[in-house]
Motif scaffolding. Structure first.
Motif, mmCIF file in Angstrom:
data_model
loop_
_atom_site.group_PDB
_atom_site.id
_atom_site.type_symbol
_atom_site.label_atom_id
_atom_site.label_comp_id
_atom_site.label_asym_id
_atom_site.label_seq_id
_atom_site.Cartn_x
_atom_site.Cartn_y
_atom_site.Cartn_z
ATOM 1 N N LEU A 14 31.724 4.805 -9.613
ATOM 2 C CA LEU A 14 30.592 4.339 -8.794
ATOM 3 C C LEU A 14 30.547 2.809 -8.757
ATOM 4 O O LEU A 14 30.390 2.196 -7.700
ATOM 5 N N ILE A 15 30.731 2.197 -9.899
ATOM 6 C CA ILE A 15 30.566 0.741 -9.977
ATOM 7 C C ILE A 15 31.792 0.006 -9.435
ATOM 8 O O ILE A 15 31.684 -1.021 -8.784
ATOM 9 N N LYS A 16 32.963 0.591 -9.649
ATOM 10 C CA LYS A 16 34.185 -0.089 -9.216
ATOM 11 C C LYS A 16 34.444 0.086 -7.723
ATOM 12 O O LYS A 16 34.909 -0.838 -7.054
ATOM 13 N N PHE A 17 34.173 1.282 -7.180
ATOM 14 C CA PHE A 17 34.729 1.582 -5.853
ATOM 15 C C PHE A 17 33.704 1.844 -4.753
ATOM 16 O O PHE A 17 34.087 2.113 -3.632
ATOM 17 N N THR A 18 32.410 1.851 -5.023
ATOM 18 C CA THR A 18 31.473 2.161 -3.936
ATOM 19 C C THR A 18 30.739 0.886 -3.499
ATOM 20 O O THR A 18 30.745 -0.134 -4.200
ATOM 21 N N ARG A 19 30.082 1.009 -2.315
ATOM 22 C CA ARG A 19 29.331 -0.131 -1.787
ATOM 23 C C ARG A 19 28.223 -0.547 -2.752
ATOM 24 O O ARG A 19 28.057 -1.724 -3.072
ATOM 25 N N ILE A 20 27.483 0.465 -3.208
ATOM 26 C CA ILE A 20 26.354 0.145 -4.086
ATOM 27 C C ILE A 20 26.852 -0.434 -5.406
ATOM 28 O O ILE A 20 26.231 -1.334 -5.990
ATOM 29 N N GLY A 21 28.011 0.040 -5.834
ATOM 30 C CA GLY A 21 28.585 -0.489 -7.072
ATOM 31 C C GLY A 21 28.951 -1.953 -6.907
ATOM 32 O O GLY A 21 28.700 -2.782 -7.800
ATOM 33 N N LYS A 22 29.515 -2.259 -5.757
ATOM 34 C CA LYS A 22 29.882 -3.645 -5.481
ATOM 35 C C LYS A 22 28.626 -4.524 -5.472
ATOM 36 O O LYS A 22 28.617 -5.621 -6.045
ATOM 37 N N ALA A 23 27.566 -3.996 -4.830
ATOM 38 C CA ALA A 23 26.304 -4.737 -4.769
ATOM 39 C C ALA A 23 25.724 -4.934 -6.175
ATOM 40 O O ALA A 23 25.178 -5.999 -6.494
ATOM 41 N N MET A 24 25.882 -3.915 -7.011
ATOM 42 C CA MET A 24 25.396 -4.027 -8.393
ATOM 43 C C MET A 24 26.136 -5.127 -9.133
ATOM 44 O O MET A 24 25.531 -5.948 -9.830
ATOM 45 N N ARG A 25 27.452 -5.122 -8.966
ATOM 46 C CA ARG A 25 28.235 -6.142 -9.664
ATOM 47 C C ARG A 25 27.854 -7.535 -9.169
ATOM 48 O O ARG A 25 27.731 -8.475 -9.955
#
Lengths: 300, 374
Positions: free
Chosen positions: A166-177
């Motif tokens: 989720l954190i590495k490969f999704t849009r929301i994961g990118k936004a979280m990072r």
């Protein structure tokens, strides 16, 4: 050798239990740099919700699998609602306050929720139904590792992998990072930071709720105070692994669980906490940001 | 008579209690001292003993007294304080008390005992539970109708070694005052008995998420039984974990576990678990009658240690009757050898001064209920 394997599994189970709670601590810390002390209470509320749902459904004679799934889903939704509300009520108004203020607010929230459940439910221990049946194929190994232990191990592994994806490969994961790296910059490039923070709380709370379901079923009892000790241990594990890091939380939890298990097995359970916390002190002396934590360079 | 009666409620009882002594004042009387806290913070522990003594004395006097002699009460307050208790004891001795019912608190009792010992007065407490009072052997004049603090551990160990015939015992506790204190006594008793050995002695952290490591350790130690000192939440976690690991080790615990919540939480895994609990006197007709007498005379339910005090008064007077004397040696011998029917059972006293058969009974979970295990 058998004894060693038994202790190994009991340590892994204990570590996985901590990990399910520690993930929530570490995610919230990673995004907004806050130690959410009310997280242990979210776990406790998850356990209570699944208790209520499972009891009602078993009265209506639902099959066990349906009970587990429905109880898990309801607990996750209900706990998420609590997590979301806590963030909006107790942390968001303090986002620009000095760092200590939201911390105190979190401790207050934790005390409030404990007493709320104490008054709304009961101070007694409640019997939690055994939702995880004894699998037939596990019977030869039941003296080493139980079915519920296995279920906890597998769930933790699956959750960790899913969260990493989720954190590495999704849009929301990118936004979280992005939010974790630099909140102002993330806002400037059009990320709705408030929504990302809410999403983080919702995901963390759902994990805690699933943890609550599995752990309560494993132990067989719940009361309003179970979140406190579990929360403290999970927080320790998150710090050990490097708070803010997701694999770090899992590794820290497993190390803590194994240390406690082997300390009990080969020395004495009187000293399990002594060993666990001595280990924490040692690691923090030599690696202050934890095993997988990044050294903090920015000023908050 | 050194005490004033304010409540009219008590007047009838007192009139009843003293009607006979007043009539035969000229003859010799048996003087029964009653000492304990009758005022102050802890008065509620001492006053029920006065009521019990009055009722027993009234009954004994009504049927002609002890060997023809009427019984007279000497009531003295010690406020539960050791420094006051020595004065109380001196006063009772100089007033000529033959036997004393009291004191109530262990500290006050300990302070008063040497004075009675020097005067050759038998003392029987309904409530002082400090183990050393009888076990030290310092006070041959002391008896009690309540179980000592360590009686529960003794009951557990006796049951495991003598009734169940087990040899290897694991002693586990929850590191708390209650649980650890009990576990330490249990460990000492097992070692002293010479019949069994303690294969594991461990404390667990209350509230921990998982006790499987300590359960593995129990299994590895080869223990036939676990004696657990602590409360039901930890007990049910440990029992459940043992059964899930397919261990059929016996589980013996204390009155912190003898609670219906334990059965509710541990469910089917609770079956067969042993736990000690206070003995149940409700089926004893003497106990029922003693409580009923209190209700008729005083209009209320009896207070703390009432049954123990009632039993002590009966045992003391019966011993004097059997010995046909108030001589110290004769009375102590009678207390040890002859049995008295009392609310806490048909009792006599052992060499140390503890009432035989008083205290804790062993219960076992059968079909989801604690039933007394014989």
């Amino acid at each position: 050798m058998d004894y060693f394997i038994e202790l190994l599994f009991s340590g892994l189970t204990r570590g996985s239990i901590y990990a399910l709670i520690a993930l929530g601590y570490t995610m919230v810390y990673g995004i907004i740099g806050l130690i959410n002390f009310a997280h242990g209470e979210i776990y406790m509320i998850g356990a209570f919700t699944s208790f209520v749902v499972a009891t009602v459904l078993s009265i209506y004679g639902f099959p066990l699998l349906a009970i587990i799934v429905l109880a898990g889903v309801c607990a996750a939704i209900w706990s998420s609602a609590y997590g979301y509300t806590i963030e909006k009520m107790a942390y968001k108004p303090l986002r620009h306050a000095p760092r200590l203020s939201p911390l105190i607010s979190a401790i207050g929230m934790s005390i409030f929720l404990q007493n709320y459940v104490l008054l709304a439910q009961t101070s007694d221990f409640l019997p939690f139904p055994e939702l995880i049946p004894d699998f037939a194929f596990m019977e030869p190994y039941a003296h080493i590792v139980g079915s519920s232990d296995l279920m906890i191990l597998v769930t933790t592994a699956v959750v960790m992998v899913a969260l990493t994806i989720l954190i590495k490969f999704t849009r929301i994961g990118k936004a979280m990072r992005a939010t974790a790296q630099d909140r102002t910059m993330a806002m400037l490039v059009g990320i709705n930071v408030d929504r990302i923070i809410s999403a983080t709380f919702i995901i963390g709370s759902s994990l805690a709720a699933i943890g609550g379901l599995l752990i309560a079923s494993h132990i067989g009892q719940i009361n309003f105070y179970i979140g406190f000790l579990a929360g403290i241990k999970a927080f320790t594990a998150a710090v050990l692994g490097g708070i803010g890091s997701i694999p770090g939380a899992v590794i820290g939890s497993l190390i803590l669980g194994l240390t406690e298990s082997f300390a009990t097995g080969y020395i004495s359970s009187d000293y399990e906490d002594v060993f666990a916390f001595s280990l924490l002190v040692l690691i923090l002396i030599f690696k202050p940001s934890g095993i997988l934590g990044k050294a903090e360079t920015k000023k908050v | 008579m050194k005490f004033g009666v304010r409540r009219p409620l008590l007047a009838a009882a007192v009139a009843l209690a003293f009607a006979f002594p007043a009539a035969s004042m000229a003859a010799d009387t048996i003087k029964l001292g009653v000492a304990g806290p009758h005022s102050g913070d802890l008065a509620s522990y001492g006053l029920p003993t006065i009521n019990a003594a009055k009722l027993v004395v009234a009954e004994v006097n009504a049927r002609g007294g002890v060997n023809g002699m009427q019984v007279e009460l000497l009531i003295e307050d010690d406020v539960c304080k050791p420094e006051v208790a020595t004065n109380t004891a001196t006063k009772l001795v100089s007033d000529g008390a033959h036997v004393v019912l009291g004191h109530i608190c262990s500290g006050a009792t300990k302070a008063a005992l040497p004075i009675y010992k020097d005067a050759g007065v038998v003392v029987m407490s309904p409530s002082a539970t400090n183990p050393a009072l009888t076990q030290s052997g310092d006070y041959p004049n002391f008896f009690r109708t309540i179980a000592a603090d360590d009686a529960q551990a003794q009951a557990e160990v006796d049951y495991a070694l003598n009734v169940l015939g087990l040899k290897k015992i694991a002693v586990i506790h929850d590191k708390g005052d209650y649980g650890k204190g009990l576990a330490e006594f249990a460990k000492v008793f097992i070692e002293q008995s010479g019949k069994g050995e303690v294969v594991l002695y461990e404390g667990v952290t209350p509230g921990a998420v998982d006790y499987s490591a300590v359960v593995q350790k129990v299994k590895r130690s080869g223990a036939e039984a676990v004696i657990f000192g602590g409360y039901h939440p930890e007990a049910s976690k440990i029992v459940t974990m043992m059964r899930k690991k397919r261990m059929n080790t016996q589980f013996i615990s204390d009155d912190g576990v003898k609670d219906d919540t334990f059965i509710k939480v541990a469910g089917k895994h609770a079956e067969g678990v042993y736990a000690t609990g206070p003995q149940d006197n409700s089926a004893n007709p003497i106990s029922v009658a003693a409580i009923a007498a209190h209700k008729t005379t005083y209009g209320t339910d009896p207070g703390a240690f009432y049954e123990n005090a009632y039993s002590a008064a009966q045992a003391l007077l019966n011993a004097i009757e059997q010995a046909d004397s108030t001589d110290f040696d004769a009375v102590t011998k009678a207390l040890r050898t002859t049995k008295t029917d009392t609310p806490v059972g048909n009792i006599n006293f052992d060499e140390r001064g503890d009432a035989v058969g008083v205290g804790f009974a062993m219960y076992q979970v059968r079909d989801g209920q604690f039933v007394e295990a014989k």
